[in-house]
Scaffold this motif. Structure first.
Motif, PDB file in Angstrom:
ATOM      1  N   ALA A 160       0.811  -1.213   0.000  1.00 43.41           N
ATOM      2  CA  ALA A 160       0.000   0.000   0.000  1.00 43.41           C
ATOM      3  C   ALA A 160       0.846   1.266   0.000  1.00 43.41           C
ATOM      4  CB  ALA A 160      -0.939  -0.005   1.193  1.00 43.41           C
ATOM      5  N   ASP A 161       2.024   1.206   0.618  1.00 46.95           N
ATOM      6  CA  ASP A 161       2.879   2.388   0.706  1.00 46.95           C
ATOM      7  C   ASP A 161       3.951   2.421  -0.383  1.00 46.95           C
ATOM      8  OD1 ASP A 161       1.541   3.342   2.946  1.00 46.95           O
ATOM      9  OD2 ASP A 161       2.742   2.086   4.281  1.00 46.95           O
ATOM     10  N   GLY A 162       3.819   1.600  -1.399  1.00 45.95           N
ATOM     11  CA  GLY A 162       4.791   1.605  -2.484  1.00 45.95           C
ATOM     12  C   GLY A 162       5.898   0.597  -2.280  1.00 45.95           C
ATOM     13  N   VAL A 163       6.655   0.373  -3.334  1.00 49.49           N
ATOM     14  CA  VAL A 163       7.769  -0.573  -3.310  1.00 49.49           C
ATOM     15  C   VAL A 163       9.071   0.217  -3.356  1.00 49.49           C
ATOM     16  CG1 VAL A 163       8.899  -2.441  -4.549  1.00 49.49           C
ATOM     17  CG2 VAL A 163       6.399  -2.341  -4.474  1.00 49.49           C
ATOM     18  N   ARG A 164      10.011  -0.112  -2.506  1.00 53.44           N
ATOM     19  CA  ARG A 164      11.287   0.592  -2.493  1.00 53.44           C
ATOM     20  C   ARG A 164      12.111   0.223  -3.720  1.00 53.44           C
ATOM     21  NH1 ARG A 164      15.702   0.991   2.453  1.00 53.44           N
ATOM     22  NH2 ARG A 164      17.225   2.300   1.338  1.00 53.44           N
ATOM     23  N   VAL A 165      12.596   1.242  -4.418  1.00 56.17           N
ATOM     24  CA  VAL A 165      13.377   1.042  -5.635  1.00 56.17           C
ATOM     25  C   VAL A 165      14.866   1.213  -5.363  1.00 56.17           C
ATOM     26  CG1 VAL A 165      13.782   1.830  -7.998  1.00 56.17           C
ATOM     27  CG2 VAL A 165      11.456   1.805  -7.077  1.00 56.17           C
ATOM     28  N   SER A 166      15.244   2.324  -4.732  1.00 53.01           N
ATOM     29  CA  SER A 166      16.666   2.574  -4.437  1.00 53.01           C
ATOM     30  C   SER A 166      17.126   1.686  -3.278  1.00 53.01           C
ATOM     31  CB  SER A 166      16.880   4.048  -4.104  1.00 53.01           C
ATOM     32  OG  SER A 166      16.102   4.421  -2.976  1.00 53.01           O
ATOM     33  N   ALA A 187      13.142   2.307 -14.256  1.00 57.08           N
ATOM     34  CA  ALA A 187      13.120   3.551 -13.490  1.00 57.08           C
ATOM     35  C   ALA A 187      14.509   4.166 -13.449  1.00 57.08           C
ATOM     36  CB  ALA A 187      12.639   3.282 -12.068  1.00 57.08           C
ATOM     37  N   GLY A 188      14.563   5.474 -13.687  1.00 53.12           N
ATOM     38  CA  GLY A 188      15.813   6.208 -13.552  1.00 53.12           C
ATOM     39  C   GLY A 188      15.685   7.167 -12.385  1.00 53.12           C
ATOM     40  N   TYR A 189      16.742   7.309 -11.580  1.00 56.30           N
ATOM     41  CA  TYR A 189      16.651   8.158 -10.398  1.00 56.30           C
ATOM     42  C   TYR A 189      18.040   8.654  -9.997  1.00 56.30           C
ATOM     43  CZ  TYR A 189      17.555   3.515  -8.394  1.00 56.30           C
ATOM     44  OH  TYR A 189      18.061   2.273  -8.129  1.00 56.30           O
ATOM     45  N   THR A 190      18.054   9.681  -9.171  1.00 52.58           N
ATOM     46  CA  THR A 190      19.299  10.249  -8.657  1.00 52.58           C
ATOM     47  C   THR A 190      19.586   9.665  -7.283  1.00 52.58           C
ATOM     48  OG1 THR A 190      18.869  12.328  -9.815  1.00 52.58           O
ATOM     49  CG2 THR A 190      20.494  12.382  -8.044  1.00 52.58           C
ATOM     50  N   GLY A 191      20.835   9.315  -7.053  1.00 54.62           N
ATOM     51  CA  GLY A 191      21.225   8.790  -5.753  1.00 54.62           C
ATOM     52  C   GLY A 191      22.559   9.364  -5.319  1.00 54.62           C
ATOM     53  N   THR A 192      22.716   9.613  -4.023  1.00 57.66           N
ATOM     54  CA  THR A 192      23.970  10.136  -3.488  1.00 57.66           C
ATOM     55  C   THR A 192      24.861   8.966  -3.091  1.00 57.66           C
ATOM     56  OG1 THR A 192      22.813  12.071  -2.624  1.00 57.66           O
ATOM     57  CG2 THR A 192      25.031  11.651  -1.775  1.00 57.66           C
ATOM     58  N   SER A 193      26.036   8.924  -3.713  1.00 57.05           N
ATOM     59  CA  SER A 193      26.971   7.839  -3.440  1.00 57.05           C
ATOM     60  C   SER A 193      28.378   8.441  -3.359  1.00 57.05           C
ATOM     61  CB  SER A 193      26.913   6.788  -4.551  1.00 57.05           C
ATOM     62  OG  SER A 193      27.873   5.775  -4.356  1.00 57.05           O
ATOM     63  N   ALA A 202      16.907   0.979 -12.439  1.00 60.53           N
ATOM     64  CA  ALA A 202      16.526  -0.345 -11.947  1.00 60.53           C
ATOM     65  C   ALA A 202      15.289  -0.818 -12.706  1.00 60.53           C
ATOM     66  CB  ALA A 202      16.240  -0.305 -10.449  1.00 60.53           C
ATOM     67  N   PHE A 203      15.179  -2.131 -12.902  1.00 64.96           N
ATOM     68  CA  PHE A 203      14.024  -2.735 -13.550  1.00 64.96           C
ATOM     69  C   PHE A 203      13.040  -3.232 -12.500  1.00 64.96           C
ATOM     70  CE2 PHE A 203      17.039  -3.109 -17.092  1.00 64.96           C
ATOM     71  CZ  PHE A 203      16.237  -2.683 -18.137  1.00 64.96           C
ATOM     72  N   LEU A 204      11.746  -3.093 -12.797  1.00 63.92           N
ATOM     73  CA  LEU A 204      10.692  -3.573 -11.908  1.00 63.92           C
ATOM     74  C   LEU A 204       9.626  -4.286 -12.738  1.00 63.92           C
ATOM     75  CD1 LEU A 204      11.191  -0.190 -11.243  1.00 63.92           C
ATOM     76  CD2 LEU A 204      10.427  -1.096  -9.071  1.00 63.92           C
ATOM     77  N   THR A 209       7.981  -4.966  -8.229  1.00 59.39           N
ATOM     78  CA  THR A 209       9.069  -5.711  -7.597  1.00 59.39           C
ATOM     79  C   THR A 209      10.321  -5.608  -8.455  1.00 59.39           C
ATOM     80  OG1 THR A 209       7.487  -7.285  -6.659  1.00 59.39           O
ATOM     81  CG2 THR A 209       9.816  -7.962  -6.738  1.00 59.39           C
ATOM     82  N   LYS A 210      11.438  -5.267  -7.843  1.00 54.33           N
ATOM     83  CA  LYS A 210      12.688  -5.144  -8.581  1.00 54.33           C
ATOM     84  C   LYS A 210      13.094  -6.494  -9.170  1.00 54.33           C
ATOM     85  CE  LYS A 210      16.042  -2.614  -7.111  1.00 54.33           C
ATOM     86  NZ  LYS A 210      17.098  -1.996  -6.274  1.00 54.33           N
TER      87      LYS A 210
END
Length: 260
Positions: A160-166, A187-193, A202-204, A209-210
């Motif tokens: 219900a609260d979404g699936v974590r991608v990062s 999905a494309g997203y920005t991440g701090t690394s 990432a593919f879902l 589901t990843k």
């Protein structure tokens, strides 16, 4: 009497002398033979190959016949005359491309409207046509203009609260874009690394589901921020910004179905 004879001789001499001084006649163009026929057989007549506009040889003259007019009175057919046979051909002006028994509307018309020659609201899907039963599948199955009318979204248990991608490898992340290739999402997203902003993907699957590992998409060492993603039919297109040239600029690249 002698004087009269002398005068007459002089007169005749003047006549015959004048004839000898005339300019000769110059021959002109030959006069056509008015008795020659324009044709011997039909193939001698211009345009004889077009049987929709028939012409025939009749007693040496080319005679035009009645033009073949094709009209079956049906607004939903394209009517034409076949020049090699002189016969009318009637073809449908709208088609049933998805095989559901309902024709799609003619280009530029509204399905079901007068002159549209078709009532299928989506002739690319066999599950969409007037009178069909509406089911919850993201398609206007009954062609009433409403997708999944009467349906309610009920999330799966725990989702219900979404699936974590990062992943936890990123200390902070923000969304970029997402696209669907007909089977799964990318999905494309920005991440701090490592203290810098990077672009990841990432593919879902259809449930979110990843289905693979988190992948770094942009390899520049400057900060980079994800933006839009699109599916072109055989690859994904991704756009982002980074400051490899000191100023932030927009960049684009394509990725295959494995994310490379």
């Amino acid at each position: 009497m002698k004087a009269r004879i002398a005068v007459g001789a002089l007169f005749l001499a003047g006549i015959f002398g004048a004839c000898g001084s005339r300019t000769q006649l110059v021959p002109g163009e030959p006069v056509p033979d008015a008795g020659k026929p324009a044709c011997v057989e039909t193939k001698d007549c211009a345009g004889f190959e077009d049987l929709c506009n028939p012409v025939s040889c009749d007693e040496g003259a080319c005679v035009k016949g009645a033009k073949v007019t094709c009209d079956d009175g049906d607004l939903c057919t394209d009517d034409r005359c076949e020049t090699t046979t002189g016969k009318c051909v009637f073809t449908a002006s709208s088609f049933d491309l998805d095989g559901d028994g309902h024709r799609g509307a003619k280009p530029g018309t509204v399905p079901g409207a007068a002159g549209s020659c078709g009532d299928d609201c989506d002739d690319t899907r066999a599950t969409a046509f007037p009178g069909n039963k509406e089911i919850c599948d993201g398609v206007d199955n009954d062609c009433n203009g409403v997708v999944d009318d009467g349906a309610h979204y009920v999330p799966k248990s725990g989702a219900a609260d979404g699936v974590r991608v990062s992943t936890n490898a990123l200390t902070r992340s923000s969304p970029g874009g997402i696209a669907h290739d007909g089977k799964r999402y990318f999905a494309g997203y920005t991440g701090t690394s490592g203290g810098k902003e990077r672009v990841f993907g990432a593919f879902l699957d259809v449930d979110g589901t990843k289905t693979g590992a988190e992948t770094r998409l942009v390899q520049v060492e400057s900060d980079a921020y994800a933006s839009g993603v699109v599916w072109t039919g055989d690859r994904f297109g991704v756009v982002w910004s980074d400051r490899r040239f000191d100023n932030y600029e927009i960049f684009f690249a394509t990725f295959d179905t494995s994310g490379r």
